[in-house]
Design a protein around this motif. Structure first.
Motif, short mmCIF file in Angstrom:
data_model
loop_
_atom_site.label_atom_id
_atom_site.label_comp_id
_atom_site.label_asym_id
_atom_site.label_seq_id
_atom_site.Cartn_x
_atom_site.Cartn_y
_atom_site.Cartn_z
N THR A 55 6.97 19.60 13.75
CA THR A 55 6.03 18.61 13.28
C THR A 55 4.72 18.96 12.97
O THR A 55 4.10 20.26 13.64
N ARG A 56 4.07 18.44 12.25
CA ARG A 56 3.05 18.92 11.55
C ARG A 56 1.83 18.00 11.19
O ARG A 56 1.76 17.15 10.86
N PRO A 57 0.30 17.79 12.11
CA PRO A 57 -0.55 17.40 11.83
C PRO A 57 -1.17 17.58 10.15
O PRO A 57 -0.99 17.69 9.74
N SER A 58 -1.33 16.30 9.87
CA SER A 58 -1.58 15.72 8.35
C SER A 58 -2.34 14.92 8.30
O SER A 58 -2.70 14.01 9.32
N VAL A 59 -3.32 14.79 7.04
CA VAL A 59 -4.13 14.01 6.94
C VAL A 59 -3.29 13.22 5.14
O VAL A 59 -2.96 13.84 4.23
N LEU A 60 -3.60 12.01 5.68
CA LEU A 60 -2.80 10.63 4.69
C LEU A 60 -3.74 10.22 3.57
O LEU A 60 -5.00 9.84 4.17
N VAL A 61 -3.53 10.47 2.58
CA VAL A 61 -4.46 9.28 1.99
C VAL A 61 -3.44 7.72 1.01
O VAL A 61 -2.91 7.53 1.31
N ILE A 62 -4.40 6.56 1.54
CA ILE A 62 -3.62 5.37 1.30
C ILE A 62 -4.48 4.29 0.34
O ILE A 62 -5.59 4.49 0.05
N THR A 63 -3.35 4.09 -0.54
CA THR A 63 -4.16 3.46 -1.75
C THR A 63 -3.33 1.83 -2.05
O THR A 63 -2.19 1.85 -1.57
N LYS A 64 -4.34 0.62 -2.69
CA LYS A 64 -3.68 0.05 -3.07
C LYS A 64 -2.37 0.25 -3.69
O LYS A 64 -2.88 0.89 -5.76
N GLY A 106 -3.10 7.84 -10.61
CA GLY A 106 -3.19 6.93 -9.29
C GLY A 106 -2.86 7.99 -8.13
O GLY A 106 -3.15 7.33 -6.70
N THR A 107 -2.78 9.43 -8.23
CA THR A 107 -2.22 10.46 -7.21
C THR A 107 -2.60 11.40 -7.25
O THR A 107 -3.63 11.87 -7.62
N TRP A 108 -3.55 11.71 -5.44
CA TRP A 108 -4.38 12.56 -5.45
C TRP A 108 -4.06 13.64 -5.18
O TRP A 108 -2.42 14.51 -4.58
N LEU A 146 -7.15 9.07 6.45
CA LEU A 146 -6.68 9.06 7.76
C LEU A 146 -6.12 10.20 8.27
O LEU A 146 -5.12 10.78 7.24
N ALA A 147 -5.76 10.85 9.45
CA ALA A 147 -5.81 11.79 10.00
C ALA A 147 -4.76 11.88 11.05
O ALA A 147 -5.20 11.20 11.66
N VAL A 148 -4.06 11.82 11.51
CA VAL A 148 -2.93 12.41 12.52
C VAL A 148 -2.61 13.42 13.38
O VAL A 148 -2.93 14.11 12.57
N GLN A 149 -3.39 12.94 14.33
CA GLN A 149 -3.39 14.46 15.26
C GLN A 149 -2.03 14.29 16.01
O GLN A 149 -0.94 13.39 16.29
N HIS A 150 -1.49 15.89 15.94
CA HIS A 150 -0.48 15.84 17.50
C HIS A 150 0.59 14.81 17.11
O HIS A 150 1.23 14.06 19.09
N TYR A 161 0.89 -0.96 -0.07
CA TYR A 161 -0.21 -0.44 -0.62
C TYR A 161 1.01 1.26 0.23
O TYR A 161 1.91 1.26 0.70
N ASP A 162 0.58 2.64 -0.45
CA ASP A 162 0.94 3.50 0.00
C ASP A 162 -0.12 4.68 0.34
O ASP A 162 -0.93 4.50 0.64
N ALA A 163 0.92 5.87 1.34
CA ALA A 163 0.69 6.17 2.02
C ALA A 163 0.96 7.68 1.92
O ALA A 163 2.09 7.97 1.91
N GLN A 164 -0.01 8.39 1.48
CA GLN A 164 0.29 10.00 0.29
C GLN A 164 0.25 10.61 1.64
O GLN A 164 -0.92 10.89 2.18
N VAL A 165 1.43 11.67 1.80
CA VAL A 165 1.12 12.51 2.71
C VAL A 165 -0.20 13.77 1.94
O VAL A 165 0.56 14.57 1.25
N LEU A 166 -1.33 13.93 2.44
CA LEU A 166 -1.90 14.99 1.60
C LEU A 166 -2.34 16.27 1.91
O LEU A 166 -2.05 17.31 0.72
N LEU A 167 -2.39 16.45 3.66
CA LEU A 167 -2.30 18.22 3.25
C LEU A 167 -1.81 17.51 4.71
O LEU A 167 -2.20 17.04 5.54
#
Ligand code: FEO
Ligand code: CA
Ligand code: CA
Length: 654
Positions: free
Chosen positions: A638-647, A202-204, A607-611, A95-101
């Protein structure tokens, strides 16, 4: 809400935040009721069916047999990751985990680039906010590759955001370093965002010049609607109408409606208000029940409306579910008071078989309650605009869990039962403004921090995440909250009578008690198929994919508590593998995982990563976070971020 904030408020700030302030004697049974099924029975479909039949009747038995047969083959096919804690995130192989925001990313063509050493409120209001909790995806033209991401910006960590500041919400510090400029950046970092995104090759990608992009902050004008709108208790000097309010606070989880609006839930709103009301003040009892008056933020220092002495009613205008149309950037967000005023975790809903919309609502505090709201009207799939008033009329209920696996939904309706003038409720507005006290009086069951609640449309079963409650004593244990000192939480499964989400009766059972199943004293009940990486503690957010399977994200795992970072686990709920959990993703050290949300085709998972980087013991700060994720640059915090996971290679996530 994260564990750090909970601890801070519990230790330093009496009766603020998530510290368990339910004063009632509502049912705790006063005895330890053994789990209704042994662990072994829970794990084995046929035996579990037999056990259930003894307590919850034939209808549930038939439903259980049916679903067990139907989904016997449903399993998650990804290769599990290893549990642990380190500086970065990990996703299952393939899987890929892309940092989107990331916090600070510009959302508009004219928005400044993130400059952590030169932050301003104006810049922040044009950039992605802090600590995203809920994320929703609303498709454009039904697409799973082009849509609007909606994101809650729940709260701020001053020590990680600002250079030279450190933790400010502790007694010995007392916000001494918080200036008006910093507070105004915090106001701008709260709220939410609408961001147009598109998947290209394939990339957001984030579309910066989108006509939809929007930042909502703690200053955005909003409208108050429903039965409490315009009530005297909702009026302030700035708003004599009691119908207009600036901003939303501590927006935790939420929901997306079938008509494409975003529901954003105000959770720990109490922490923003300064000052204490005199104990004879007519709002004193109300505010005490919500822990208002012991601040976690310095906002009342610089803004009169956050000072109770100056604006005693302002706090009544927070603690609501907010509905926002992401497709109209001029839409005035609506605080829908019919859904009650609590520390709302989420507002995930389901269209009932009769067309009414039913929203499940957790009130995230130790010993608080599980609610649902049933609309009076029906969802109109043909006429989007017709659905915009749906959430203003309906019935709010609170759950009571009987020890025999049944339960009623108790209506919170003015004039019914104890909800009368004799108890201080002169109208439905009073019932809603003091939802918690109304629920106390009708005899709801005190739960172990109800967080996300989701209905599974393929089975109509409803899953309630209960994070933890280490304050529950042995004599407060009950069937639905079966462990004293519940450090790791559990998940309750509810079956609405006849699959009817509007029904006033339900049956229920504990799906899984969380924690390390290899430690006997913990009493965890994951299946024996669950590996040493597969178990988790502290369930918080959840999602159900389009195949009807449950995914759970956690809040509070760390090296000390469980030897593993927070993350995402997939949990089997049907058939022989019921209670089997697998580890799919984990966050960097100090982080907490929020979201999760799937695109309709299940091919992208947000997915969102807090703190990230927040580790109390090591005094993490802007200068010295426990990780510099996701940029890993010395000049970047360090920066809280939203990731998007794709296969990789495409296809459904699992
Ligand atoms: Fe914001 Fe209950 O977590
Ligand atoms: Ca949380
Ligand atoms: Ca939560």
């Amino acid at each position: 809400m994260d564990e750090h904030q909970a601890r801070l408020r519990a230790s330093d700030l009496e009766d603020s935040g998530d510290v368990g302030i339910n004063p009632t004697l509502n049912p705790t049974m006063g005895e330890i009721i053994a789990t209704r099924f042994s662990r072994r029975d829970l794990l084995r479909g046929s035996l579990a069916v037999a056990a259930i039949s003894a307590t919850v009747g034939n209808r549930a038995l038939a439903a259980n047999e049916q679903t067990a047969r139907k989904v016997q083959a449903a399993t998650f096919d990804f290769k599990e990751i290893e549990a642990g804690v380190d500086q970065t995130h990990h996703v299952a192989e393939g899987y890929d985990a892309q940092v989107l925001l990331r916090w600070g990313d510009p959302l508009f063509p004219d928005a400044p680039e993130f400059d952590p050493m030169n932050q301003t409120a104006e810049s922040q209001a044009r950039q992605f906010g802090y600590n995203t909790d809920f994320i929703g995806y609303t498709p454009i033209d039904g697409s799973s590759e082009h849509g609007l991401l909606v994101a809650n910006h729940e709260y701020t960590n001053e020590e990680l955001m600002f250079p030279g500041v450190g933790v400010q919400d502790a007694k010995d510090v007392n916000f001494s370093k918080m200036t008006k400029d910093l507070v105004d950046i915090e106001l701008a970092a709260h709220g939410g965002a609408v961001v147009e995104i598109r998947r290209v090759d394939g990339t957001w990608q984030v579309i910066k010049n989108s006509k939809y992009n929007r930042r909502i902050t703690a200053k955005t004008p909003m409208e108050i609607t429903g039965p409490a709108a315009g009530h005297d208790r909702m009026k302030t000097s700035a708003d004599p109408s009691g119908r207009k309010v600036l901003g939303m606070l501590n927006n935790c989880a939420g929901g997306v409606t079938p008509w494409g609006t975003w529901l954003s839930c105000e959770e720990n709103f109490n922490g923003y208000f300064w000052g204490k009301l005199d104990e004879n003040h007519h709002e004193a009892r109300n505010y005490k029940r919500y822990g208002i008056g012991t601040p976690a933020y310095a906002w009342g220092k610089f803004h009169d409306r956050f000072d109770l002495a100056k604006e005693p009613n302002e706090a009544n205008r927070f603690g609501w579910v907010v509905e926002i149309d992401p497709f109209d950037p001029t839409f005035v967000p609506k605080k829908r008071t019919a859904l009650g005023r609590t520390k709302h975790e989420g507002a995930a809903g389901i269209t009932n078989s009769d067309g009414r919309y039913v929203i499940y609502l957790g009130d995230d505090e130790r010993f608080d309650y599980v609610y649902k709201f049933v609309t009076a009207g029906k969802v109109d799939p043909q006429n989007r605009a017709a659905n915009f008033g749906l959430l203003d009329e309906g019935t709010l209920y609170v759950a009571k869990y009987n020890p025999d696996g049944t339960g009623p939904w108790l209506p919170l309706v003015h004039g019914q039962g104890p909800l009368t003038e004799a108890n201080g409720f002169k109208s439905q507005a009073d019932v809603l403004i003091e939802t918690r006290r109304a629920a106390d009086l009708v005899g709801a069951t005190k739960m172990d921090r109800p967080e996300d609640i989701e209905a599974n449309p393929t089975t109509n079963r409803v899953y309630v995440m209960l994070t933890n409650n280490t304050r529950r004593k042995e004599d407060q244990v009950d069937a639905a909250n079966p462990r004293a000192n519940n450090a790791f939480g559990h998940i309750v499964e509810m079956m609405p009578e006849g699959g009817n989400h509007a029904a006033v009766n339900f049956t229920w059972e504990v799906l899984v008690k969380c924690g390390d199943p290899s430690v006997a004293e913990v009493g965890a009940t994951f299946s024996s198929e669950t590996t040493k990486s597969g178990w988790f503690g502290m369930p918080d957010n959840c999602a159900i994919d389009s195949q009807g399977r449950l995914w759970i994200s956690t809040d509070g795992n760390n090296a000390k508590a469980t030897g593993r970072a927070d993350g995402l686990w997939a949990l089997e709920t049907e058939g022989e593998l019921r209670g089997t959990s697998k580890h799919f993703f984990r966050v960097p050290v100090g982080g907490e995982l929020c979201g999760p949300f799937f695109t309709p085709n299940d091919e992208s998972l947000f997915l969102a990563v807090q703190h990230p980087g927040e580790v109390d013991e090591e005094g993490a700060s802007f200068e010295n976070p426990a990780t510099r994720w996701p940029d890993f640059k010395d000049d970047m915090p360090t920066r809280p971020s939203v990731l998007v996971i794709t296969k990789q290679g495409g296809g459904k996530i699992a």
